[in-house]
Design an enzyme around this catalytic site. Structure first.
Site, PDB file in Angstrom:
ATOM      1  N   HIS A 267       0.842  -1.207   0.000  1.00 11.34           N
ATOM      2  CA  HIS A 267       0.000   0.000   0.000  1.00 11.34           C
ATOM      3  C   HIS A 267       0.863   1.237   0.000  1.00 11.34           C
ATOM      4  O   HIS A 267       1.942   1.238   0.599  1.00 11.34           O
ATOM      5  CB  HIS A 267      -0.917   0.013   1.234  1.00 11.34           C
ATOM      6  N   ASP A 318      -8.090  -4.760  -0.514  1.00 14.49           N
ATOM      7  CA  ASP A 318      -8.640  -5.590  -1.587  1.00 14.49           C
ATOM      8  C   ASP A 318      -8.445  -7.079  -1.353  1.00 14.49           C
ATOM      9  O   ASP A 318      -9.076  -7.889  -2.022  1.00 14.49           O
ATOM     10  CB  ASP A 318      -8.002  -5.206  -2.934  1.00 14.49           C
TER      11      ASP A 318
HETATM   12  N1  COA Z   1       3.756  -7.801  -4.578  1.00 11.84           N
HETATM   13  C1  COA Z   1       5.081  -7.866  -4.623  1.00 11.84           C
HETATM   14  N2  COA Z   1       5.892  -6.832  -4.383  1.00 11.84           N
HETATM   15  C2  COA Z   1       5.298  -5.660  -4.082  1.00 11.84           C
HETATM   16  C3  COA Z   1       3.910  -5.515  -4.017  1.00 11.84           C
HETATM   17  C4  COA Z   1       3.120  -6.648  -4.280  1.00 11.84           C
HETATM   18  N3  COA Z   1       1.810  -6.582  -4.219  1.00 11.84           N
HETATM   19  N4  COA Z   1       3.616  -4.253  -3.688  1.00 11.84           N
HETATM   20  C5  COA Z   1       4.769  -3.613  -3.560  1.00 11.84           C
HETATM   21  N5  COA Z   1       5.789  -4.471  -3.798  1.00 11.84           N
HETATM   22  C6  COA Z   1       7.196  -4.146  -3.746  1.00 11.84           C
HETATM   23  C7  COA Z   1       7.616  -3.413  -4.997  1.00 11.84           C
HETATM   24  O1  COA Z   1       7.983  -4.284  -6.024  1.00 11.84           O
HETATM   25  C8  COA Z   1       8.748  -2.577  -4.478  1.00 11.84           C
HETATM   26  O2  COA Z   1       9.844  -3.464  -4.270  1.00 11.84           O
HETATM   27  P1  COA Z   1      11.322  -2.990  -4.553  1.00 11.84           P
HETATM   28  O3  COA Z   1      11.578  -1.872  -3.579  1.00 11.84           O
HETATM   29  O4  COA Z   1      12.120  -4.222  -4.307  1.00 11.84           O
HETATM   30  O5  COA Z   1      11.335  -2.526  -5.968  1.00 11.84           O
HETATM   31  C9  COA Z   1       8.291  -2.196  -3.068  1.00 11.84           C
HETATM   32  O6  COA Z   1       7.407  -3.243  -2.666  1.00 11.84           O
HETATM   33  C10 COA Z   1       7.565  -0.850  -3.033  1.00 11.84           C
HETATM   34  O7  COA Z   1       6.404  -0.932  -3.894  1.00 11.84           O
HETATM   35  P2  COA Z   1       5.892   0.197  -4.852  1.00 11.84           P
HETATM   36  O8  COA Z   1       5.126  -0.419  -5.960  1.00 11.84           O
HETATM   37  O9  COA Z   1       7.020   1.107  -5.205  1.00 11.84           O
HETATM   38  O10 COA Z   1       4.939   0.980  -3.869  1.00 11.84           O
HETATM   39  P3  COA Z   1       3.874   2.039  -4.281  1.00 11.84           P
HETATM   40  O11 COA Z   1       3.551   2.780  -3.038  1.00 11.84           O
HETATM   41  O12 COA Z   1       4.303   2.811  -5.459  1.00 11.84           O
HETATM   42  O13 COA Z   1       2.636   1.146  -4.761  1.00 11.84           O
HETATM   43  C11 COA Z   1       0.812  -0.336  -4.683  1.00 11.84           C
HETATM   44  C12 COA Z   1       1.630   0.722  -3.922  1.00 11.84           C
HETATM   45  C13 COA Z   1      -0.472  -0.569  -3.924  1.00 11.84           C
HETATM   46  C14 COA Z   1       0.480   0.160  -6.083  1.00 11.84           C
HETATM   47  C15 COA Z   1       1.636  -1.630  -4.760  1.00 11.84           C
HETATM   48  O14 COA Z   1       1.868  -2.118  -3.460  1.00 11.84           O
HETATM   49  C16 COA Z   1       0.941  -2.697  -5.601  1.00 11.84           C
HETATM   50  O15 COA Z   1       1.095  -2.686  -6.828  1.00 11.84           O
HETATM   51  N6  COA Z   1       0.191  -3.630  -4.986  1.00 11.84           N
HETATM   52  C17 COA Z   1      -0.536  -4.628  -5.733  1.00 11.84           C
HETATM   53  C18 COA Z   1      -1.839  -4.069  -6.272  1.00 11.84           C
HETATM   54  C19 COA Z   1      -2.860  -3.841  -5.185  1.00 11.84           C
HETATM   55  O16 COA Z   1      -3.091  -4.701  -4.349  1.00 11.84           O
HETATM   56  N7  COA Z   1      -3.484  -2.675  -5.236  1.00 11.84           N
HETATM   57  C20 COA Z   1      -4.511  -2.298  -4.296  1.00 11.84           C
HETATM   58  C21 COA Z   1      -4.038  -1.185  -3.446  1.00 11.84           C
HETATM   59  S1  COA Z   1      -5.179  -0.835  -2.144  1.00 11.84           S
END
Ligand code: COA
Length: 391
Positions: A267, A318
């Site tokens: 998140h 979710d």
């Molecule tokens: N599965 C695996 N790795 C994940 C992850 C997931 N669901 N969510 C984050 N990470 C990892 C990223 O790959 C990143 O790793 P790194 O530092 O090794 O590159 C790190 O955690 C930070 O994630 P990031 O995507 O940069 O965080 P963000 O704040 O930009 O994005 C989300 C937040 C929610 C978009 C992201 O966690 C995600 O894509 N989650 C899956 C989709 C989801 O469940 N969305 C609903 C949100 S309520």
């Protein structure tokens, strides 16, 4: 064109940007615990004691209603549940394979075309539109599903509250008390979440003084993406693929090793802190599993354990929503629509707040492309476009 001050840095994803002041939703992380409040009321208190109608009132008006105010508001929502025949016609004409979120944003836009006060933005007119949208969205969702599956439409039932009536219109039979309560709490938990992407999209549209339907269409389109509300549908696809709890660990390990994301985890705001909504949703999922199909909850718990083991990530709103909806017999491709049914109360509250405190939202981009290039006439450009490959 304004000068960008030299010291300004790009804030990728607006992670560190406070884009507006708001009185609607408070998220604060204090010593490893997250606090989530709507208008100052804690989400756990609301989940335990309130209902969706009361929470929608709270978000819209800023205060909890008195008994008579709540009765009136609930009545007003009931009166607005039915759809105009034109909207039912639209639902009938859309191809049955259309994703229900595409249907929803199309129907909301159509509702706008039928509102002769569409461009009016007084507080009273905005509240009127808000009530109509909150009341009609569940009917749009339920009716499209019944139409695409060739089932007869079920009139809204005035004896049932917002959540129970939706399940009744969707399934054609009244839900059990546990089912109705589970959806009611789920809608409360989804009703608002500060400047999440869809709400921000709604506020950007509102900041241009676009009409409320346009703002809600922006929000609906934004919610659909798998990094936002679309995640719950993807979670369900994953649970179906895993199929049995003992396969969860290997599945998660393999996905992570391939560098893929596990949907329903991570998140933007709750980093290493449990999302308070997840705690509530997990309990809802557990309760429904105890009284119905236990499979989805068991697989979910196994996935949660494995993701923590291999990536130290926590489930988000979710994740357990998926097993809640599966046990309410909601088709997978309606999951995002259920999110929208809850979030509409927050969207309209934010749109109204934006109208009433408005400043156009228009950030800047740091330009990193080539600068001040000499224009080359077409006849002399033969070897200039090497980087462009026409497929
Ligand atoms: N599965 C695996 N790795 C994940 C992850 C997931 N669901 N969510 C984050 N990470 C990892 C990223 O790959 C990143 O790793 P790194 O530092 O090794 O590159 C790190 O955690 C930070 O994630 P990031 O995507 O940069 O965080 P963000 O704040 O930009 O994005 C989300 C937040 C929610 C978009 C992201 O966690 C995600 O894509 N989650 C899956 C989709 C989801 O469940 N969305 C609903 C949100 S309520």
């Amino acid at each position: 064109m304004g000068e960008l001050k030299g010291e300004l840095k790009v804030d990728e994803g607006l992670k560190e940007t406070i884009a507006c002041a708001s009185t609607i939703c408070r998220i604060e992380l204090i010593e490893g615990t997250a606090i989530l409040e709507y208008r100052g009321y804690n989400i756990h208190d609301l989940a335990k004691n309130s209902n969706y109608e009361e929470v929608a009132y709270l978000l819209l008006y800023g205060e909890l209603p008195t008994k008579s105010e709540l009765e009136l508001f609930s009545e007003e929502l009931k009166e607005r549940r039915e759809l105009p025949p034109q909207i039912i016609g639209l639902l009938t004409h859309l191809p049955p394979f259309t994703h229900p979120m595409v249907v929803l944003r199309t129907a909301i836009s159509y509702l706008g075309s039928m509102d002769k006060y569409i461009h009016f933005k007084s507080h009273e007119k905005s509240i009127e539109k808000a009530k109509s949208l909150i009341a009609k969205i569940p009917t749009i969702v339920a009716y499209f599903h019944r139409i695409r599956t060739g089932q007869k439409l079920i009139n809204p039932n005035d004896e049932l509250n917002h959540a129970a009536n939706f399940l009744y219109m969707l399934h054609g039979e009244e839900p059990t008390e546990t089912e109705a309560k589970a959806l009611d709490v789920d809608l409360i938990l989804h009703a608002d979440h500060e400047l999440n992407a869809s709400t921000f999209a709604a506020r950007i549209s509102a900041s241009t003084l676009a009409d409320m339907y346009a703002c809600v269409v922006s929000a609906t389109g934004t919610l659909m993406g798998p990094l936002h509300g679309g995640a719950s549908q993807k979670v369900m696809e994953m649970l179906r693929e895993i199929a049995v709890p003992w396969r969860a660990e290997a599945y998660v390990k393999e996905k992570l090793e391939k560098g893929e994301k596990i949907m329903g985890f991570g998140h933007r705001v709750y980093k290493n802190v449990m999302d308070p909504r997840t705690l509530e949703l997990k309990e809802l999922a557990r309760k429904l599993a105890e009284e119905g199909e236990p499979k989805w909850f068991k697989i979910s718990e196994a996935v949660e354990e494995a993701v923590y083991k291999y990536k130290k990530l926590l489930p988000n709103v979710d994740f357990y929503s998926a097993s809640v909806y599966a046990n309410l017999h909601i088709p997978d491709d309606l999951f995002i629509n259920i999110f929208a049914m809850g979030r509409i109360a927050g969207w309209v509250a934010h749109i109204i707040e934006q109208y009433e405190t408005n400043r156009l939202i228009r950030p800047r981009a740091q330009y990193i492309g080539p600068k001040s290039r000499e224009y080359i006439p077409l006849s002399k450009r033969e070897f200039q476009s090497k980087k462009l490959t026409v497929k």
